[in-house]
Each structure stands twice: as C-alpha cells, then as structure tokens.
Scaffold this active site. Structure first.
Site, PDB file in Angstrom:
ATOM      1  N   ALA A  24      -2.192  -9.619  10.883  1.00 52.46           N
ATOM      2  CA  ALA A  24      -1.220 -10.577  10.243  1.00 52.46           C
ATOM      3  C   ALA A  24      -1.943 -12.115  10.158  1.00 52.46           C
ATOM      4  CB  ALA A  24       0.228 -11.013  10.984  1.00 52.46           C
ATOM      5  N   PHE A  35       5.107 -12.003  11.965  1.00 46.68           N
ATOM      6  CA  PHE A  35       6.504 -11.451  12.656  1.00 46.68           C
ATOM      7  C   PHE A  35       6.456 -11.986  13.887  1.00 46.68           C
ATOM      8  CE2 PHE A  35       5.409  -8.713   9.133  1.00 46.68           C
ATOM      9  CZ  PHE A  35       6.455  -8.060   8.555  1.00 46.68           C
ATOM     10  N   GLN A 103      -3.584  -4.089   8.854  1.00 43.29           N
ATOM     11  CA  GLN A 103      -2.204  -3.794   9.023  1.00 43.29           C
ATOM     12  C   GLN A 103      -1.146  -4.605   7.927  1.00 43.29           C
ATOM     13  OE1 GLN A 103      -1.433  -3.841  13.395  1.00 43.29           O
ATOM     14  NE2 GLN A 103      -3.323  -5.051  13.637  1.00 43.29           N
ATOM     15  N   ASP A 106       0.107  -7.006   2.062  1.00 42.87           N
ATOM     16  CA  ASP A 106       0.085  -8.048   0.904  1.00 42.87           C
ATOM     17  C   ASP A 106      -0.650  -7.735  -0.122  1.00 42.87           C
ATOM     18  OD1 ASP A 106      -2.047  -9.204   2.042  1.00 42.87           O
ATOM     19  OD2 ASP A 106      -0.989 -10.014   3.510  1.00 42.87           O
ATOM     20  N   HIS A 121      -0.212   0.114   6.934  1.00 42.45           N
ATOM     21  CA  HIS A 121       1.321   0.027   6.626  1.00 42.45           C
ATOM     22  C   HIS A 121       1.853  -0.184   5.563  1.00 42.45           C
ATOM     23  CE1 HIS A 121       0.892  -2.075  11.264  1.00 42.45           C
ATOM     24  NE2 HIS A 121       1.227  -0.780  11.229  1.00 42.45           N
ATOM     25  N   CYS A 129      10.101   6.340  -6.549  1.00 37.92           N
ATOM     26  CA  CYS A 129      11.321   6.794  -6.587  1.00 37.92           C
ATOM     27  C   CYS A 129      11.433   7.793  -5.632  1.00 37.92           C
ATOM     28  CB  CYS A 129      11.520   7.363  -8.256  1.00 37.92           C
ATOM     29  SG  CYS A 129      13.417   8.184  -8.249  1.00 37.92           S
ATOM     30  N   CYS A 152      15.652   7.827 -13.450  1.00 37.70           N
ATOM     31  CA  CYS A 152      16.460   9.138 -13.010  1.00 37.70           C
ATOM     32  C   CYS A 152      17.736   9.043 -12.103  1.00 37.70           C
ATOM     33  CB  CYS A 152      15.426  10.142 -12.613  1.00 37.70           C
ATOM     34  SG  CYS A 152      15.123   9.610 -10.582  1.00 37.70           S
TER      35      CYS A 152
END
Length: 240
Positions: A24, A35, A103, A106, A121, A129, A152
């Site tokens: 991060a 986080f 990790q 973005d 990740h 979908c 759908c």
C-alpha cells in the site's frame, strides 16, 4: 540516509534481474489511503467493520452495502502514478526490472507504463458478471446507480480478492517464479504482515534483498539493505 540511497543505486546498477514487490505504501503517495495505518480505512468508523464489508460472505449477503462502501472508498480512477511507479516503469524499459508484484488493486503500475505486473489481490479495473462472465470496466461499476448489473441480469463483481477468497493460482505462481529467479528483490511500502503475500519473500534466493518502508518489518534481519523512509524520498534520487 544519503549513504543508503547511494548503496541502493549501486545494487541496482550491478543487478540485471530485479523484481519489485510492493504494498500500500507505493500508492499512498498518489493520495490513495491505505488500510492498516492509524488513518487507514480499517481505523475509520462505518456501519459495518471494513474487514467484514470486504469479505466474500458480506458481498454475497449484503451486496447493496458492499457497493456503497466500495464506490465510496475503493474508486482509484482519479489518482495518478507517482515517482515510484514512474521510476519502476523506466527500470523495466531499460531491461533491468523483470517484474512488479503488487498487493494494490489500483492499476497505477500499468498506468505508469509497467508491463509485467502480477496483481496479487486483483484490480478494480476488471469486473465480471457472475452469471455470464461478461467484462465491465471500472467506470461502468463506479458510475452505476446501485448494484451494477449485466444485461443478462447477473450481478457484476469486481475482480478483487476479498477476504475468504484465495489468490489467483497463476498470478501467485508467476510471482513465485519471478522472485525465485531474481538476482535482486526490492520490497517496498509493505509491512509484510499479510499472508500469503508476505510469504513470497521466502522464495528469494538471489544476491541482494532491499527493504524500503517507513516502519520496521519482521523481515528486516534478512535484508542486505534496509531504508526506513518514504518511497518517494528514495526513488526521486534514483536516476537509472
């Protein structure tokens, strides 16, 4: 610190198969919140704990609440690559950096120009979908009025690894292979406490292990060089 940065430059210059493994802290300098820091998402107050919201069970059972949080806190589209992303792309372009393992979700490494990126990740830029597996971009998801749906009728799910979900086997295996063959591993912007991602460092058999992080990590003792500083302060001094 200047001596450490000079040493870092020397190690980069003498290496020809470099792998970068980032967390991060690579993206916080672009403005994206992390986080686990004191100001991170996990230490803010929400209707539900963020770690609960970002779980597979919560997504399946409380999809509306998941997307309220996801659209508010996980939208990375307005952010731009910082000096670290840019320097890594330059290093890859010169043929010295063979892979980026991240990790983060973005997509900023690719936005900066990096090509061989293992996203442990997943990425907010990919969405599928759950019924017919049709692809949707991030704009479709973040601009949807409520829960994004496919034509759908199926629910569109971000291609990000939620709690209770396993990492993609091909991505993880590719990361292991890259680290195993590297002569230099740069680990940066990560506390190395999240499994199984942090276990990747154990596959390194090369010559030079460099850890760059503001705080200490459980693996500092293994490193040939530890730099406790922000990544931007280090990479802005590096000219490859």
């Amino acid at each position: 610190m200047d001596n450490k940065i000079q040493k870092f430059k020397e190690l980069v210059n003498e290496s020809n198969n470099i792998v970068f493994f980032g967390g991060a802290g690579v993206s916080t300098e672009s403005g994206i919140p992390d986080f686990r820091s004191k100001d991170g998402l996990y230490n803010q107050q929400y209707k539900y704990p963020p770690e609960q919201i970002l779980s597979h069970t919560f997504f399946m059972n409380n999809t509306d609440e998941f997307y309220k949080f996801y659209k508010d806190k996980m939208n990375c589209l307005k952010y731009e690559p910082n000096i670290t992303h840019i320097k890594l792309a330059e290093l890859e372009d010169k043929g010295k950096l063979k892979a980026v393992i991240t990790q983060n979700i973005d997509g900023l490494h690719q936005k900066a120009g990096s090509k061989n990126v293992y996203e442990l990740h997943g990425s907010v830029l990919r969405n599928y979908c759950m019924n017919c597996h049709n692809f949707f971009d991030a704009e479709y998801v973040f601009n949807s009025d409520s829960v994004p749906k496919c034509t759908c009728g199926g629910i569109v799910k971000p291609d990000v690894v939620l709690y209770e979900e396993g990492l993609n086997d091909d991505t993880f295996d590719g990361a292991i292979s890259s680290i195993s063959n590297a002569d230099m591993l740069i680990v940066a912007g990560t506390s190395l406490t999240v499994q199984p991602a942090s276990s990747l460092i154990n596959y390194f058999r090369g010559k030079n292990l460099v850890l760059i992080n503001r705080d200490t990590t459980p693996y500092d003792y293994k490193a040939d060089l530890v730099i406790n500083d922000g990544l931007g302060n280090v990479f802005k001094e590096i000219w490859f």
